[in-house]
Design an enzyme around this catalytic site. Sequence first.
Site, PDB file in Angstrom:
ATOM      1  N   ARG A 193      34.877  18.264 -67.992  1.00  0.00           N
ATOM      2  CA  ARG A 193      34.433  16.683 -68.230  1.00  0.00           C
ATOM      3  C   ARG A 193      34.086  16.663 -69.608  1.00  0.00           C
ATOM      4  O   ARG A 193      33.044  17.550 -70.096  1.00  0.00           O
ATOM      5  CB  ARG A 193      33.367  16.434 -67.339  1.00  0.00           C
ATOM      6  CG  ARG A 193      32.751  14.920 -67.406  1.00  0.00           C
ATOM      7  CD  ARG A 193      32.094  14.545 -66.287  1.00  0.00           C
ATOM      8  NE  ARG A 193      32.830  14.097 -65.225  1.00  0.00           N
ATOM      9  CZ  ARG A 193      33.404  12.913 -64.931  1.00  0.00           C
ATOM     10  NH1 ARG A 193      33.092  11.873 -66.050  1.00  0.00           N
ATOM     11  NH2 ARG A 193      34.170  12.731 -64.202  1.00  0.00           N
TER      12      ARG A 193
ATOM     13  N   HIS B 123      37.925  13.082 -68.100  1.00  0.00           N
ATOM     14  CA  HIS B 123      37.715  14.653 -67.627  1.00  0.00           C
ATOM     15  C   HIS B 123      39.075  15.412 -67.289  1.00  0.00           C
ATOM     16  O   HIS B 123      40.214  14.609 -67.482  1.00  0.00           O
ATOM     17  CB  HIS B 123      37.002  14.467 -66.169  1.00  0.00           C
ATOM     18  CG  HIS B 123      37.542  13.396 -65.301  1.00  0.00           C
ATOM     19  ND1 HIS B 123      37.610  12.034 -65.612  1.00  0.00           N
ATOM     20  CD2 HIS B 123      38.412  13.593 -64.170  1.00  0.00           C
ATOM     21  CE1 HIS B 123      38.127  11.640 -64.308  1.00  0.00           C
ATOM     22  NE2 HIS B 123      38.682  12.373 -63.574  1.00  0.00           N
TER      23      HIS B 123
ATOM     24  N   ASP C  50      39.193  20.502 -85.076  1.00  0.00           N
ATOM     25  CA  ASP C  50      38.092  20.643 -84.209  1.00  0.00           C
ATOM     26  C   ASP C  50      38.363  22.137 -83.619  1.00  0.00           C
ATOM     27  O   ASP C  50      38.086  22.544 -82.571  1.00  0.00           O
ATOM     28  CB  ASP C  50      38.100  19.610 -82.985  1.00  0.00           C
ATOM     29  CG  ASP C  50      36.768  19.922 -82.148  1.00  0.00           C
ATOM     30  OD1 ASP C  50      35.634  20.401 -82.931  1.00  0.00           O
ATOM     31  OD2 ASP C  50      36.699  19.234 -81.144  1.00  0.00           O
TER      32      ASP C  50
ATOM     33  N   LYS D 157      67.471  28.682-110.816  1.00  0.00           N
ATOM     34  CA  LYS D 157      66.984  29.626-109.833  1.00  0.00           C
ATOM     35  C   LYS D 157      65.863  30.451-110.046  1.00  0.00           C
ATOM     36  O   LYS D 157      65.674  30.860-111.366  1.00  0.00           O
ATOM     37  CB  LYS D 157      68.415  30.359-109.676  1.00  0.00           C
ATOM     38  CG  LYS D 157      69.434  29.844-108.900  1.00  0.00           C
ATOM     39  CD  LYS D 157      70.734  30.735-108.769  1.00  0.00           C
ATOM     40  CE  LYS D 157      71.833  29.900-108.179  1.00  0.00           C
ATOM     41  NZ  LYS D 157      72.963  30.522-107.852  1.00  0.00           N
TER      42      LYS D 157
ATOM     43  N   GLU E  66      46.767  20.310-129.500  1.00  0.00           N
ATOM     44  CA  GLU E  66      47.874  20.674-128.518  1.00  0.00           C
ATOM     45  C   GLU E  66      47.420  20.943-127.467  1.00  0.00           C
ATOM     46  O   GLU E  66      48.073  20.678-126.377  1.00  0.00           O
ATOM     47  CB  GLU E  66      48.724  21.428-129.386  1.00  0.00           C
ATOM     48  CG  GLU E  66      49.666  21.136-130.544  1.00  0.00           C
ATOM     49  CD  GLU E  66      50.345  22.233-131.083  1.00  0.00           C
ATOM     50  OE1 GLU E  66      51.679  22.107-131.098  1.00  0.00           O
ATOM     51  OE2 GLU E  66      49.729  23.164-131.726  1.00  0.00           O
TER      52      GLU E  66
ATOM     53  N   ASP F  97      43.759  34.252-135.347  1.00  0.00           N
ATOM     54  CA  ASP F  97      45.089  34.049-135.528  1.00  0.00           C
ATOM     55  C   ASP F  97      45.619  32.632-134.874  1.00  0.00           C
ATOM     56  O   ASP F  97      46.823  32.305-134.716  1.00  0.00           O
ATOM     57  CB  ASP F  97      45.823  35.241-134.852  1.00  0.00           C
ATOM     58  CG  ASP F  97      45.547  35.201-133.282  1.00  0.00           C
ATOM     59  OD1 ASP F  97      44.811  34.420-133.060  1.00  0.00           O
ATOM     60  OD2 ASP F  97      45.963  36.351-132.747  1.00  0.00           O
TER      61      ASP F  97
END
Length: 605
Positions: free
Chosen positions: A159, A164, A279, A509, A554, A577
């Site tokens: 229940r 229920h 849940d 690809k 940039e 650099d």
Amino acid sequence: MGHCCSKNIAVNHDSVDADHVVKPPTSNHAAAPSPAATPGLSVSVPGDAATPGRYTPASSFSTSPFTSPLPAGVAPSPARTPGRKFRWPLPPPSPAKPIMAALLRRQGKTKPKDGPIPEEQGEGGGGGGGAEGERSLDKSFGYGKNFGAKFELGKEVGRGHFGHTCWAKGKKGELKGQSVAVKIISKAKMTSAISIEDVRREVKMLKALSGHKNLVKFYDAFEDTNNVYIVMELCEGGELLDRILDRGGRYPEDDAKAILLQILNVVAFCHLHGVVHRDLKPENFLFVSKEADSVMKVIDFGLSDFVRPDQRLNDIVGSAYYVAPEVLHRSYSVEADLWSIGVISYILLCGSRPFWARTESGIFRSVLRANPNFDDSPWPSISPEAKDFVKRLLNKDHRKRMTAAQALAHPWLRNEKNAIPLDILIYKLVKSYVRASPLKRAALKALSKALSEDDLIYLRAQFSHLDPKDGCVSLENFRVALMKNATDAMKESRVPDILNLMESLSYKKLDFEEFCAAAISVYQLEAHPEWDKIAATAFAYFDETGNRVISVEELAQEMNLGPSTYSLMNDWIRKSDGKLSLFGYTKFLHGVTIRSSNSRHRQLP
């Protein structure tokens, strides 16, 4: 659903101030309490028959700084909790207050002056704009009207607050003579359009997902003037919660693995199809039979929802001890389920909850701010792999949390017999990668080269799911792999829409090396115990192959940042650099920038 009964064992309230306690109502069970039950635990009935939108409150007697009302030597239960809470005369500011208000709005109720939280309303439900508003609701679902002709209804076996569950036997048709469970939801309790739609969605979800071995089987749905009847598989082996209690509150590691493998497999299945359960807790996993090695099934999709791959949900639902931090922040997706699994894992391994308090407010505060205890017994005797597994699920940053498929590939659970399922996360990550700038792709390629062979196992499994041709995959491979798993749930959550955002792969690809660069998450790697070493190794590769001279302007443009950030980014670039420093490299990795026809740069969250 609550197919099986739970224990209802009395607690001694003498040591608690009666003025501060509202005792939980006596549960109406169909079976007597088990003699193996742990004394001193108070366990309420399953809430799975309740109308969605409920919130399961905290236990009144969880571990806390206050004197325990339990007998000496008896630990608090990791179980479900009574439907009442403590009321203090002058409570502190509570994070529960806006959550309770949200739940009331969800159920179409006005705020009570001093009443119980929504699921504690009496059996009559109430709320929802009064009789006039209720008369305007359409409570016709279009389900079959001949339930009584097809099934003989038996005893009640569970229940909830809005309904229920009963045992029943088929009278004719395919289920003739077969025992089933029938979840009965009263239409009188459907007091808002949201509650009606939640019931409709639960049936749609069960129908669309049914078929996985660890998901309760759905047979049919019926209705009459008063009720909706959801006919499902009858699970007679009891709840996971009951087995935890029968074992004294914790599982040996090998037994815990067997439980978690089943949980993660079905959750990975749901997430691939765009369903977040919302849940997950021991009460919502039932065993098919009483056998020790019985198959376990997830139940109760009353709070579940469909979610698109890049969608964030904001309604607060779930059960207090298992709710993720981002749910309380009202911005979450499928990662919230993995937090709940982390809580279940913690309970299975040590027998106590990772977060606790005497009030809902305290639980929420603990979830948001506290860290689980991995120092006290029995954690020193638990393997480092098991602790790492739990920690990577209970990461408060949802971006750093493992997915269900990744959890199945974790060294603690990994087994050649257990396949690692297709993970929707790789679609999200590859989508971002193919639309990223060349500098960002170079940075990610360097990061992928720093991964160990152990870290590549998950990526190899995902690459294999795409069925590569000549060692490469394209958009068509991603499309076919997704369609192999297609269900009505996947269509409802619009998961295939993500393929439209991967169009760049139509002309490109990916070999395995580049696929690894595309399918790794920087945030998840940050949670890796060896992150500093991985980042340093990756930067060495990047410095050789992809690092270039770049100005602050940039770099800011690459990361979609404005001029106000220029001063903060000076340390990201080496003075010697003009190239990115190690610090700048790690910061840059987080800003995945994409290009589109409408906007040159946009940063993903």
